[in-house]
Design a protein around this motif. Structure first.
Motif, PDB file in Angstrom:
ATOM      1  N   VAL A 154       0.807  -1.223   0.000  1.00  0.00           N
ATOM      2  CA  VAL A 154       0.000   0.000   0.000  1.00  0.00           C
ATOM      3  C   VAL A 154       0.841   1.275   0.000  1.00  0.00           C
ATOM      4  O   VAL A 154       0.662   2.145  -0.854  1.00  0.00           O
ATOM      5  CB  VAL A 154      -0.969  -0.008   1.204  1.00  0.00           C
ATOM      6  N   GLU A 155       1.775   1.382   0.951  1.00  0.00           N
ATOM      7  CA  GLU A 155       2.523   2.639   1.073  1.00  0.00           C
ATOM      8  C   GLU A 155       3.338   2.942  -0.184  1.00  0.00           C
ATOM      9  O   GLU A 155       3.323   4.063  -0.688  1.00  0.00           O
ATOM     10  CB  GLU A 155       3.453   2.595   2.301  1.00  0.00           C
ATOM     11  N   GLN A 156       4.031   1.949  -0.689  1.00  0.00           N
ATOM     12  CA  GLN A 156       4.881   2.179  -1.861  1.00  0.00           C
ATOM     13  C   GLN A 156       4.072   2.624  -3.079  1.00  0.00           C
ATOM     14  O   GLN A 156       4.401   3.605  -3.737  1.00  0.00           O
ATOM     15  CB  GLN A 156       5.657   0.903  -2.179  1.00  0.00           C
ATOM     16  N   PHE A 157       2.976   1.911  -3.347  1.00  0.00           N
ATOM     17  CA  PHE A 157       2.142   2.272  -4.499  1.00  0.00           C
ATOM     18  C   PHE A 157       1.542   3.658  -4.320  1.00  0.00           C
ATOM     19  O   PHE A 157       1.489   4.459  -5.260  1.00  0.00           O
ATOM     20  CB  PHE A 157       1.025   1.241  -4.711  1.00  0.00           C
ATOM     21  N   ALA A 158       1.077   3.931  -3.102  1.00  0.00           N
ATOM     22  CA  ALA A 158       0.429   5.219  -2.844  1.00  0.00           C
ATOM     23  C   ALA A 158       1.419   6.368  -3.060  1.00  0.00           C
ATOM     24  O   ALA A 158       1.101   7.370  -3.698  1.00  0.00           O
ATOM     25  CB  ALA A 158      -0.131   5.249  -1.423  1.00  0.00           C
ATOM     26  N   ARG A 159       2.639   6.195  -2.541  1.00  0.00           N
ATOM     27  CA  ARG A 159       3.630   7.271  -2.665  1.00  0.00           C
ATOM     28  C   ARG A 159       4.103   7.446  -4.102  1.00  0.00           C
ATOM     29  O   ARG A 159       4.381   8.561  -4.534  1.00  0.00           O
ATOM     30  CB  ARG A 159       4.784   7.032  -1.692  1.00  0.00           C
ATOM     31  N   ASP A 168      -0.886  16.832  -3.612  1.00  0.00           N
ATOM     32  CA  ASP A 168      -0.435  17.364  -2.330  1.00  0.00           C
ATOM     33  C   ASP A 168      -0.608  16.326  -1.233  1.00  0.00           C
ATOM     34  O   ASP A 168       0.201  16.260  -0.312  1.00  0.00           O
ATOM     35  CB  ASP A 168      -1.216  18.636  -2.010  1.00  0.00           C
ATOM     36  N   LEU A 169      -1.667  15.548  -1.349  1.00  0.00           N
ATOM     37  CA  LEU A 169      -1.905  14.450  -0.401  1.00  0.00           C
ATOM     38  C   LEU A 169      -2.457  13.263  -1.161  1.00  0.00           C
ATOM     39  O   LEU A 169      -3.150  13.432  -2.165  1.00  0.00           O
ATOM     40  CB  LEU A 169      -2.948  14.852   0.662  1.00  0.00           C
ATOM     41  N   ILE A 170      -2.150  12.077  -0.653  1.00  0.00           N
ATOM     42  CA  ILE A 170      -2.806  10.887  -1.203  1.00  0.00           C
ATOM     43  C   ILE A 170      -3.370  10.060  -0.053  1.00  0.00           C
ATOM     44  O   ILE A 170      -2.730   9.895   0.987  1.00  0.00           O
ATOM     45  CB  ILE A 170      -1.894  10.076  -2.154  1.00  0.00           C
ATOM     46  N   VAL A 171      -4.593   9.614  -0.238  1.00  0.00           N
ATOM     47  CA  VAL A 171      -5.293   8.839   0.775  1.00  0.00           C
ATOM     48  C   VAL A 171      -5.240   7.382   0.342  1.00  0.00           C
ATOM     49  O   VAL A 171      -5.813   7.015  -0.680  1.00  0.00           O
ATOM     50  CB  VAL A 171      -6.768   9.282   0.867  1.00  0.00           C
ATOM     51  N   ALA A 172      -4.524   6.584   1.123  1.00  0.00           N
ATOM     52  CA  ALA A 172      -4.366   5.189   0.745  1.00  0.00           C
ATOM     53  C   ALA A 172      -5.272   4.327   1.591  1.00  0.00           C
ATOM     54  O   ALA A 172      -5.322   4.492   2.806  1.00  0.00           O
ATOM     55  CB  ALA A 172      -2.922   4.763   0.946  1.00  0.00           C
ATOM     56  N   ASN A 173      -5.994   3.437   0.949  1.00  0.00           N
ATOM     57  CA  ASN A 173      -6.654   2.431   1.762  1.00  0.00           C
ATOM     58  C   ASN A 173      -6.436   1.040   1.226  1.00  0.00           C
ATOM     59  O   ASN A 173      -6.400   0.794   0.047  1.00  0.00           O
ATOM     60  CB  ASN A 173      -8.108   2.761   2.110  1.00  0.00           C
ATOM     61  N   ASP A 174      -6.223   0.166   2.211  1.00  0.00           N
ATOM     62  CA  ASP A 174      -6.012  -1.238   1.926  1.00  0.00           C
ATOM     63  C   ASP A 174      -7.407  -1.855   1.874  1.00  0.00           C
ATOM     64  O   ASP A 174      -8.035  -2.065   2.900  1.00  0.00           O
ATOM     65  CB  ASP A 174      -5.178  -1.843   3.063  1.00  0.00           C
ATOM     66  N   ILE A 191      -2.730   8.599   5.210  1.00  0.00           N
ATOM     67  CA  ILE A 191      -2.608   9.768   4.333  1.00  0.00           C
ATOM     68  C   ILE A 191      -1.137  10.144   4.224  1.00  0.00           C
ATOM     69  O   ILE A 191      -0.444  10.301   5.234  1.00  0.00           O
ATOM     70  CB  ILE A 191      -3.448  10.947   4.877  1.00  0.00           C
ATOM     71  N   PHE A 192      -0.656  10.269   2.993  1.00  0.00           N
ATOM     72  CA  PHE A 192       0.755  10.574   2.735  1.00  0.00           C
ATOM     73  C   PHE A 192       0.902  11.891   2.009  1.00  0.00           C
ATOM     74  O   PHE A 192       0.039  12.275   1.213  1.00  0.00           O
ATOM     75  CB  PHE A 192       1.378   9.494   1.840  1.00  0.00           C
ATOM     76  N   ASP A 193       1.999  12.588   2.263  1.00  0.00           N
ATOM     77  CA  ASP A 193       2.428  13.668   1.380  1.00  0.00           C
ATOM     78  C   ASP A 193       3.768  13.236   0.786  1.00  0.00           C
ATOM     79  O   ASP A 193       4.191  12.088   0.976  1.00  0.00           O
ATOM     80  CB  ASP A 193       2.479  15.026   2.101  1.00  0.00           C
ATOM     81  N   ALA A 194       4.438  14.127   0.091  1.00  0.00           N
ATOM     82  CA  ALA A 194       5.667  13.742  -0.600  1.00  0.00           C
ATOM     83  C   ALA A 194       6.746  13.257   0.371  1.00  0.00           C
ATOM     84  O   ALA A 194       7.606  12.456   0.007  1.00  0.00           O
ATOM     85  CB  ALA A 194       6.170  14.910  -1.435  1.00  0.00           C
ATOM     86  N   GLU A 195       6.669  13.734   1.627  1.00  0.00           N
ATOM     87  CA  GLU A 195       7.692  13.355   2.612  1.00  0.00           C
ATOM     88  C   GLU A 195       7.418  12.021   3.289  1.00  0.00           C
ATOM     89  O   GLU A 195       8.317  11.430   3.857  1.00  0.00           O
ATOM     90  CB  GLU A 195       7.805  14.440   3.698  1.00  0.00           C
TER      91      GLU A 195
END
Ligand code: CTP
Ligand code: CA
Length: 226
Positions: A154-159, A168-174, A191-195
């Motif tokens: 999830v995290e890798q694909f979302a980022r 600016d933001l991405i909301v990831a859900n499994d 929720i991720f941002d570029a960092e």
């Protein structure tokens, strides 16, 4: 007060939300679509209104009733949605792409019903426009929020998506997780941002997720402007 939104944190902001699953016609009686109840997007539209925003909802296929008091536009295909978003993008402050957009559509939509013939059948598909990626290239001051529904990594694909689409933001859900994903009234998102990770929310109602997400966006938008 919060009800009228007069002192809401999104007062004076225009928020565009896309929701639902696009429908890509094969012929007049058949189509391709994605799993999407539209609930998350509708909850975001309602939350934005609650927070005082001027909301424009662009909805593809969903069983949800259009939220009261919100400008809602119905669209069918990814192409329709792309055009609808394009018309309002320039004047938007926040754009939330909660829709499940079909990645491929039939190369040609037949104008009359396709008749049954041989034992197998092949459908030629062509890629749709990636709406979010296109907005990411065009954006000036707009705050862009994307979604990533994943079944693994999830995290890798979302980022990767956040980067590729300049969000600016991405909301990831499994979507394999209990209480998250399609059709449910609850969700659990990262929720991720570029960092990296900005906010991790446990299973809660989609209304609550929507409020938390928009509050975060509002804070970041304000921070950026001051
Ligand atoms: N999206 C879009 N236009 C498309 C496809 C996706 O605007 N043609 C948006 C979705 O609304 C979502 C984000 O892009 O906000 C991520 O969608 P997702 O399907 O998870 O990513 P894709 O880039 O399509 O990659 P894949 O389906 O291969 O995982
Ligand atoms: Ca996709």
């Amino acid at each position: 007060d919060m009800e009228s939104g007069s002192t809401g944190i999104l007062h004076g902001k225009k928020v565009v939300v896309t929701a639902g699953g696009t429908i890509e016609r094969i012929d007049p009686v058949r189509y391709i679509t994605n799993d999407s109840s539209g609930k998350m997007g509708f909850a975001i539209a309602k939350a934005a209104k609650q927070l005082g925003a001027d909301v424009h909802l662009i909805a593809a296929h969903t069983d949800e009733a259009p939220p009261e008091g919100i400008r809602a536009e119905r669209v069918e295909s990814a192409q329709d949605m792309y055009e609808a978003v394009q018309r309002v993008f320039d004047t938007s402050d926040i754009v939330v792409k909660a829709a499940a957009v079909a990645d491929y559509r039939p190369a040609e939509a037949a104008t009359s019903k396709i008749k049954k013939r041989g034992d197998t059948m092949t459908l030629d598909l062509v890629k749709t426009t990636d709406i979010l990626e296109s907005l990411g290239r065009q954006k000036t001051t707009q705050f862009l929020i994307g979604f990533a529904a994943e079944t693994d990594t999830v995290e890798q694909f979302a980022r990767e998506k956040l980067k590729r689409k300049n969000c600016d933001l991405i909301v990831a859900n499994d979507v394999t997780q209990e209480g998250a994903g399609f059709g449910t009234d609850t969700n659990s998102v990262h929720i991720f941002d570029a960092e990296g990770l900005v906010l991790q929310l446990p299973v809660m109602s989609k209304e609550e997720v929507a409020l938390r997400l928009l509050t975060l966006a509002a804070e970041r938008l304000t921070g950026r402007l001051s």
